[in-house]
Design an enzyme around this catalytic site. Structure first.
Site, short mmCIF file in Angstrom:
data_model
loop_
_atom_site.label_atom_id
_atom_site.label_comp_id
_atom_site.label_asym_id
_atom_site.label_seq_id
_atom_site.Cartn_x
_atom_site.Cartn_y
_atom_site.Cartn_z
N ASP A 129 53.76 40.83 84.74
CA ASP A 129 53.85 41.75 85.88
C ASP A 129 55.05 42.68 85.73
O ASP A 129 56.10 42.27 85.21
CB ASP A 129 53.96 40.92 87.17
CG ASP A 129 53.70 41.74 88.41
OD1 ASP A 129 53.25 42.90 88.30
OD2 ASP A 129 53.95 41.22 89.52
N HIS A 158 52.18 50.46 80.68
CA HIS A 158 51.21 49.49 80.17
C HIS A 158 51.28 49.41 78.63
O HIS A 158 51.13 48.34 78.06
CB HIS A 158 49.80 49.84 80.63
CG HIS A 158 49.57 49.64 82.10
ND1 HIS A 158 49.98 48.50 82.76
CD2 HIS A 158 48.98 50.42 83.05
CE1 HIS A 158 49.64 48.59 84.04
NE2 HIS A 158 49.05 49.75 84.24
N LEU A 202 48.20 28.80 66.68
CA LEU A 202 48.36 29.08 68.11
C LEU A 202 47.01 29.55 68.62
O LEU A 202 46.30 30.28 67.93
CB LEU A 202 49.39 30.22 68.30
CG LEU A 202 49.50 30.80 69.72
CD1 LEU A 202 50.19 29.82 70.66
CD2 LEU A 202 50.28 32.13 69.72
C1 FPP Z 1 50.92 44.22 85.83
O1 FPP Z 1 51.81 45.27 85.97
C2 FPP Z 1 50.20 44.32 84.60
C3 FPP Z 1 48.88 44.56 84.48
C4 FPP Z 1 47.97 44.71 85.63
C5 FPP Z 1 48.24 44.69 83.17
C6 FPP Z 1 48.79 43.82 82.09
C7 FPP Z 1 48.45 44.47 80.81
C8 FPP Z 1 49.25 44.54 79.74
C9 FPP Z 1 50.54 43.84 79.66
C10 FPP Z 1 48.89 45.36 78.57
C11 FPP Z 1 47.61 45.06 77.91
C12 FPP Z 1 47.46 43.66 77.46
C13 FPP Z 1 46.89 43.31 76.32
C14 FPP Z 1 46.63 41.87 76.04
C15 FPP Z 1 46.50 44.29 75.32
P1 FPP Z 1 51.65 46.22 87.21
O2 FPP Z 1 50.95 47.44 86.78
O3 FPP Z 1 51.02 45.49 88.34
O4 FPP Z 1 53.16 46.52 87.53
P2 FPP Z 1 53.81 46.81 88.95
O5 FPP Z 1 53.56 45.60 89.80
O6 FPP Z 1 55.25 47.01 88.62
O7 FPP Z 1 53.14 48.06 89.46
#
Ligand code: FPP
Length: 247
Positions: free
Chosen positions: A26, A43, A137
Site C-alpha cells: 500500500d 505504481h 520460493l
Molecule cells: C496500493 O497503493 C497499491 C495497489 C492498489 C496496487 C499494487 C500494485 C503494485 C505494487 C504494482 C504491480 C504489481 C505487480 C505484481 C506487477 P495505492 O494506490 O492504494 O496507494 P495510496 O493508498 O497511497 O493511494
C-alpha cells in the site's frame, strides 16, 4: 495450516523465520503525490519494489510470498488507473517471468481469473506452467482477489457438491473448507505485512489470517527494500505465537 493443526503446534514462537509472508503493498499513490509525479509512476515504482520483496524472501529463507496486487474492489478505481495497473501486470508477466524461472521461483496467481482479460489469463497460465517445478520460493500474486468472494465461492462449490450427492453436509469441516479456497495446498501466512501506515486487512486472506502475526509499517510501498524485509523477519522471530494455547 488448519486452526486444528495450529492449536496443537508445539512451535511457541521465537527463533524460526516465517515460512509464508504475505504483503499488502500500500502507498503507491501517496508516494507519487509526495514526489510530485503521476499515480501511474507510483505504481511503476511499486512494481520495482516487488523485486526487493522477492530478494528479501529468498535471502531470509521464506518459502512462500504472497503479494496483494489487485483486489476485487480495485476494479472500482478510475478506468485509466485500472488500465495502468493491468498494463504493468502485462509488462511484469512478460519481463519478469524469465528471471523468476531462472531464479527457481514458482509463480502462482490467486483470485477471480474470469474477470481478467484473455491475454493476461493466458500469460498467467503460461507462467504458472513454466515455473511449476521451481522450489526455491513460491510467489503468489493475489489478483482480482477478494477474501469475501473467495469464501462465498467456496461455500457455493461445497453446496453444489452436497446437492449433487458427492459429499454430505456433515463432511464440511475446516479441512474441506480450506481445500475449496484459492489457497488450497498453500500454508497459511505466518506474517502479514502492510505498508503505508494503514492498519486493516482490506478483504485479504481473512480465513487464512486466523493465526497470522501482523506488522504495520510506515514505509510507502515504493520505498520497500530487502533490508526492511529482513527487519520484518527479525521482528517476527521475537513474537510469541501460542495459537490460543496456554504458554
Ligand atoms: C496500493 O497503493 C497499491 C495497489 C492498489 C496496487 C499494487 C500494485 C503494485 C505494487 C504494482 C504491480 C504489481 C505487480 C505484481 C506487477 P495505492 O494506490 O492504494 O496507494 P495510496 O493508498 O497511497 O493511494
Amino acid at each position: 495450516m488448519s486452526a486444528e493443526a495450529a492449536a496443537v503446534s508445539t512451535d511457541t514462537g521465537g527463533a524460526s523465520a516465517p515460512s509464508h509472508v504475505a504483503i499488502i503493498m500500500d502507498g503507491n499513490g501517496r508516494w507519487a503525490q509526495q514526489h510530485g509525479v503521476s499515480r501511474s509512476k507510483g505504481h511503476r515504482k511499486g512494481a520495482d519494489a516487488v523485486r526487493e520483496a522477492i530478494e528479501g524472501a529468498v535471502e531470509n529463507g521464506v518459502e512462500f510470498l504472497t503479494l496483494y496486487a489487485f483486489s476485487t474492489e480495485n476494479w472500482n478505481r478510475p478506468e485509466d488507473e485500472v488500465r495502468d495497473l493491468m498494463g504493468l501486470l502485462r509488462m511484469y508477466l512478460k519481463k519478469e517471468v524469465r528471471t523468476l524461472a531462472k531464479e527457481g521461483v514458482r509463480l502462482q496467481v490467486i483470485g477471480r481469473r474470469d474477470a481478467l482479460s484473455d491475454d493476461i489469463r493466458q500469460m498467467i497460465e503460461d507462467a504458472e506452467r513454466r515455473t511449476e517445478h521451481n522450489r526455491r520460493l513460491t510467489l503468489i500474486i493475489a489478483l482480482s482477489y477478494g477474501s469475501r468472494e473467495e469464501l462465498t465461492l467456496a461455500a457455493q462449490n461445497l453446496a453444489q457438491r452436497v446437492a449433487a450427492g458427492e459429499i454430505n453436509a456433515s463432511d464440511i469441516d475446516e479441512k474441506t473448507f480450506s481445500a475449496a479456497l484459492y489457497t488450497n495446498k498453500l500454508p497459511d501466512p505466518d506474517l502479514i505485512i502492510r505498508t503505508s501506515g494503514e492498519q486493516r486487512l482490506s478483504n485479504f486472506l481473512m480465513w487464512q489470517a486466523a493465526y497470522s502475526e501482523f506488522l504495520f509499517l510506515p514505509t510507502l510501498w515504493p520505498d520497500f527494500t530487502r533490508q526492511i524485509f529482513a527487519e520484518a523477519v527479525e521482528e517476527f522471530k521475537n513474537r510469541d505465537r501460542r495459537y490460543g494455547a496456554r504458554p
